[in-house]
Design an enzyme around this catalytic site. Structure first.
Site, PDB file in Angstrom:
ATOM      1  N   GLY A  12       4.031  51.972   5.067  1.00  0.00           N
ATOM      2  CA  GLY A  12       4.155  52.184   6.514  1.00  0.00           C
ATOM      3  C   GLY A  12       5.012  53.386   6.819  1.00  0.00           C
ATOM      4  N   ASP A  13       4.910  53.762   8.284  1.00  0.00           N
ATOM      5  CA  ASP A  13       5.681  55.096   8.521  1.00  0.00           C
ATOM      6  C   ASP A  13       4.838  56.208   8.203  1.00  0.00           C
ATOM      7  OD1 ASP A  13       7.713  53.062   9.484  1.00  0.00           O
ATOM      8  OD2 ASP A  13       8.163  53.009   7.304  1.00  0.00           O
ATOM      9  N   LYS A  16       0.631  56.795  11.766  1.00  0.00           N
ATOM     10  CA  LYS A  16      -0.355  56.099  12.315  1.00  0.00           C
ATOM     11  C   LYS A  16      -0.534  56.350  13.766  1.00  0.00           C
ATOM     12  CE  LYS A  16       0.322  52.137  10.565  1.00  0.00           C
ATOM     13  NZ  LYS A  16       1.523  52.510   9.573  1.00  0.00           N
ATOM     14  N   LYS A  18       0.458  59.060  15.987  1.00  0.00           N
ATOM     15  CA  LYS A  18      -0.081  60.024  16.323  1.00  0.00           C
ATOM     16  C   LYS A  18      -1.864  60.383  16.061  1.00  0.00           C
ATOM     17  CE  LYS A  18      -0.757  64.978  15.095  1.00  0.00           C
ATOM     18  NZ  LYS A  18      -0.410  66.203  14.372  1.00  0.00           N
ATOM     19  N   ASN A  38       7.334  44.558  15.016  1.00  0.00           N
ATOM     20  CA  ASN A  38       8.187  45.214  13.936  1.00  0.00           C
ATOM     21  C   ASN A  38       7.756  46.310  13.601  1.00  0.00           C
ATOM     22  OD1 ASN A  38       5.984  43.736  12.923  1.00  0.00           O
ATOM     23  ND2 ASN A  38       6.884  43.582  10.911  1.00  0.00           N
ATOM     24  N   ALA A  39       6.284  46.875  14.249  1.00  0.00           N
ATOM     25  CA  ALA A  39       5.683  47.818  13.856  1.00  0.00           C
ATOM     26  C   ALA A  39       5.701  49.234  14.957  1.00  0.00           C
ATOM     27  CB  ALA A  39       4.140  47.782  13.534  1.00  0.00           C
ATOM     28  N   GLY A  40       6.652  50.090  14.316  1.00  0.00           N
ATOM     29  CA  GLY A  40       6.973  51.144  15.454  1.00  0.00           C
ATOM     30  C   GLY A  40       5.909  52.237  15.365  1.00  0.00           C
ATOM     31  N   HIS A  41       5.378  52.620  16.413  1.00  0.00           N
ATOM     32  CA  HIS A  41       4.476  53.925  16.663  1.00  0.00           C
ATOM     33  C   HIS A  41       5.116  54.964  17.673  1.00  0.00           C
ATOM     34  CE1 HIS A  41       0.528  51.521  15.009  1.00  0.00           C
ATOM     35  NE2 HIS A  41       1.500  51.703  14.147  1.00  0.00           N
ATOM     36  N   THR A 131      12.857  42.937   9.593  1.00  0.00           N
ATOM     37  CA  THR A 131      13.339  43.541  10.846  1.00  0.00           C
ATOM     38  C   THR A 131      13.956  42.478  11.576  1.00  0.00           C
ATOM     39  OG1 THR A 131      11.477  43.039  12.134  1.00  0.00           O
ATOM     40  CG2 THR A 131      11.704  45.163  11.115  1.00  0.00           C
ATOM     41  N   GLN A 225       2.013  48.747   9.835  1.00  0.00           N
ATOM     42  CA  GLN A 225       2.314  48.855   8.590  1.00  0.00           C
ATOM     43  C   GLN A 225       1.777  49.490   7.469  1.00  0.00           C
ATOM     44  OE1 GLN A 225       2.499  45.204   9.663  1.00  0.00           O
ATOM     45  NE2 GLN A 225       4.459  45.647  10.570  1.00  0.00           N
ATOM     46  N   THR A 300      11.034  53.742  13.833  1.00  0.00           N
ATOM     47  CA  THR A 300      10.976  53.439  15.257  1.00  0.00           C
ATOM     48  C   THR A 300      11.620  52.418  16.025  1.00  0.00           C
ATOM     49  OG1 THR A 300       9.089  54.783  15.019  1.00  0.00           O
ATOM     50  CG2 THR A 300       9.466  53.732  17.162  1.00  0.00           C
ATOM     51  N   LYS A 332       2.430  65.049   7.969  1.00  0.00           N
ATOM     52  CA  LYS A 332       3.860  65.700   7.754  1.00  0.00           C
ATOM     53  C   LYS A 332       3.867  66.888   6.772  1.00  0.00           C
ATOM     54  CE  LYS A 332       7.030  62.181   9.699  1.00  0.00           C
ATOM     55  NZ  LYS A 332       8.278  61.873   9.508  1.00  0.00           N
ATOM     56  N   LEU A 333       2.588  67.332   6.403  1.00  0.00           N
ATOM     57  CA  LEU A 333       2.801  68.455   5.189  1.00  0.00           C
ATOM     58  C   LEU A 333       3.627  69.433   5.453  1.00  0.00           C
ATOM     59  CD1 LEU A 333       0.916  69.344   2.910  1.00  0.00           C
ATOM     60  CD2 LEU A 333      -0.182  70.940   4.582  1.00  0.00           C
TER      61      LEU A 333
END
Length: 431
Positions: A12-13, A16, A18, A38-41, A131, A225, A300, A332-333
């Site tokens: 996860g994290d 996704k 963006k 529980n899934a933050g975007h 969470t 996730q 998030t 995140k390169l």
């Protein structure tokens, strides 16, 4: 045009939100098919930041239909709160652009209470890292056939009997844990109070999606996730309570698997994890600290600091196979800029034996040590790059080596949180 399923290929994290937002411009319908709030975007659009946890990422795009499928467990109070918060940011939300599956199971206050009681009673490695929002207990009730579903409170047909059946189980559990029982009358009153606020959004999602498919609408399935948190294929028991693999896109929406054409695996250029569980390539030194600071690695939803480590190619390779990933979006390169040397985990040793995958047994996973391959880093910046020509040669070599090791091509490359800082290699929506 192919319909596209977006899944996370790690824990996860992966970014996704963006990527789904970027793809939603090409889509007509965006569907959440599992998980809960529980899934933050986090979406960053034109300097405005939107934090979503239950609503599909397409909700911030005008003209798109956002769907919360039956595979999602829904906290109705949180849903209303999230809708109100986005409206304050200028996002138009109505039954015209948001639909909630009538057969989705609800998360009730007692689920969060039980979640927190269990986690609080666990010690050391027995803690899952939940969470505490009730997602696991809600899925338990769904599987046990005692869940209260969206349709139950909208129609209110036999609600009292269904709540009584639910509480016969939960109040016994709460009593055993030394907690006060839930007042059924009060719970029913709360459900009846919230029902009119969500009722306008409730429809038979399976029927709407079938009609959309027949019209030729492009459908984007948005997972939450990551694959390694899948209840079957992840690092069990340190997983979520639902299936996060691509097959759940069909089950959790009511549209058959033949509707899914392209599977995009969102993959971070390094590895992170929140909460407990094995993490062979984790770095607890200054490099791990640097990755966390540069990548702003905080949850998030929970704000919890994420554990950071080198890219684990063996992990992603397995995720690609069990999820049927067609291509990855490498995110995140830019966080890797400036490192003289980078490492990639290509496998593991456990008690002196080499593995090219992480075994299912939790005791073996806990003893896994990474096998690393080193690769030269780069000093130039990749942040904001929108073409291959803007990338340092060594960064391109890193990307190509990742492709070789995970046996999946890079379809998109993300170089900042901004939506347009993306290099398109293969359009997932193309035939």
């Amino acid at each position: 045009m192919a319909n596209v399923a977006v899944v996370g290929s790690q824990w996860g994290d992966e970014g996704k939100g963006k990527i789904v937002d970027w793809l939603s411009v090409r889509a007509d319908v965006v569907v959440r098919f599992q998980g809960g709030h529980n899934a933050g975007h986090t979406l960053v659009i034109g300097g405005q930041t939107y934090k979503l946890s239950l609503l599909p990422s397409g909700i911030v795009r005008p003209g798109k239909l956002s769907v919360i499928g039956n595979g999602v467990v829904v906290d109705p109070w949180h849903l209303v709160k999230e809708i109100d918060a986005l409206r304050l940011q200028g996002v138009a939300i109505s039954p015209d652009n948001l639909v909630l599956a009538e057969n989705a199971a609800l998360i009730l206050p007692l689920h969060g209470q039980l979640d927190r009681l269990r986690e609080g009673a666990a010690e050391g490695t027995a803690k899952i890292g939940t969470t505490g929002r009730g997602i696991g207990p809600a899925y338990e009730d769904k599987v046990a056939r005692r869940a209260i579903r969206v349709c139950d409170i909208v129609d209110d047909n036999g609600l009292e009997a269904k709540v009584a059946n639910l509480l016969a189980h939960h109040n016994a559990l709460l009593k055993g844990m030394g907690a006060e029982p839930v007042d059924g009358t009060a719970l029913i009153a709360e459900l009846r109070a919230i029902a009119p606020q969500i009722a306008p959004f409730v429809k038979p999602v399976w029927e709407m999606l079938d009609a959309a498919r027949k019209r030729g609408d492009r459908i984007l399935f948005e997972g939450a996730q990551g694959i390694m948190l899948d209840v079957d294929h992840g690092t069990y028991p340190y997983v979520t309570s639902s299936n996060t693999v691509t097959g759940q896109a069909a089950t959790g929406s009511g549209l058959g698997p033949s509707a899914i054409g392209y599977v995009l695996g969102i993959t971070k250029a390094y590895t992170t994890r929140v909460g407990s569980g094995p993490f062979p390539s984790e770095l607890t030194d200054e490099i791990g600290q640097m990755l966390g600071e540069r990548g702003h690695e905080f949850g998030t939803v929970t704000g919890r600091k994420r554990r950071c480590g080198w890219f684990d190619a063996a992990l992603v390779r397995r995720a690609a196979k069990v999820a049927g990933i067609s291509g990855i979006a490498l995110t995140k390169l830019d966080v890797l800029d400036g490192f003289k040397e980078l490492k990639i985990c290509t496998g593991y040793t456990i008690d002196g034996k080499a593995y090219d995958y992480l075994p299912a047994a939790s005791d073996l996973q806990a003893r896994a040590q990474p096998i690393y391959e080193s690769i030269e880093g780069w000093s130039e910046s990749t942040q904001g790059a929108r073409s291959w020509a803007q990338l340092p040669a060594q960064a391109i070599k890193y990307v190509r080596r990742v492709e070789e090791l995970i046996e999946v091509p890079v379809a998109l490359l993300s170089t900042s949180p901004e939506r347009d800082d993306t290099i398109l290699v293969t359009d997932p929506f193309a035939d």
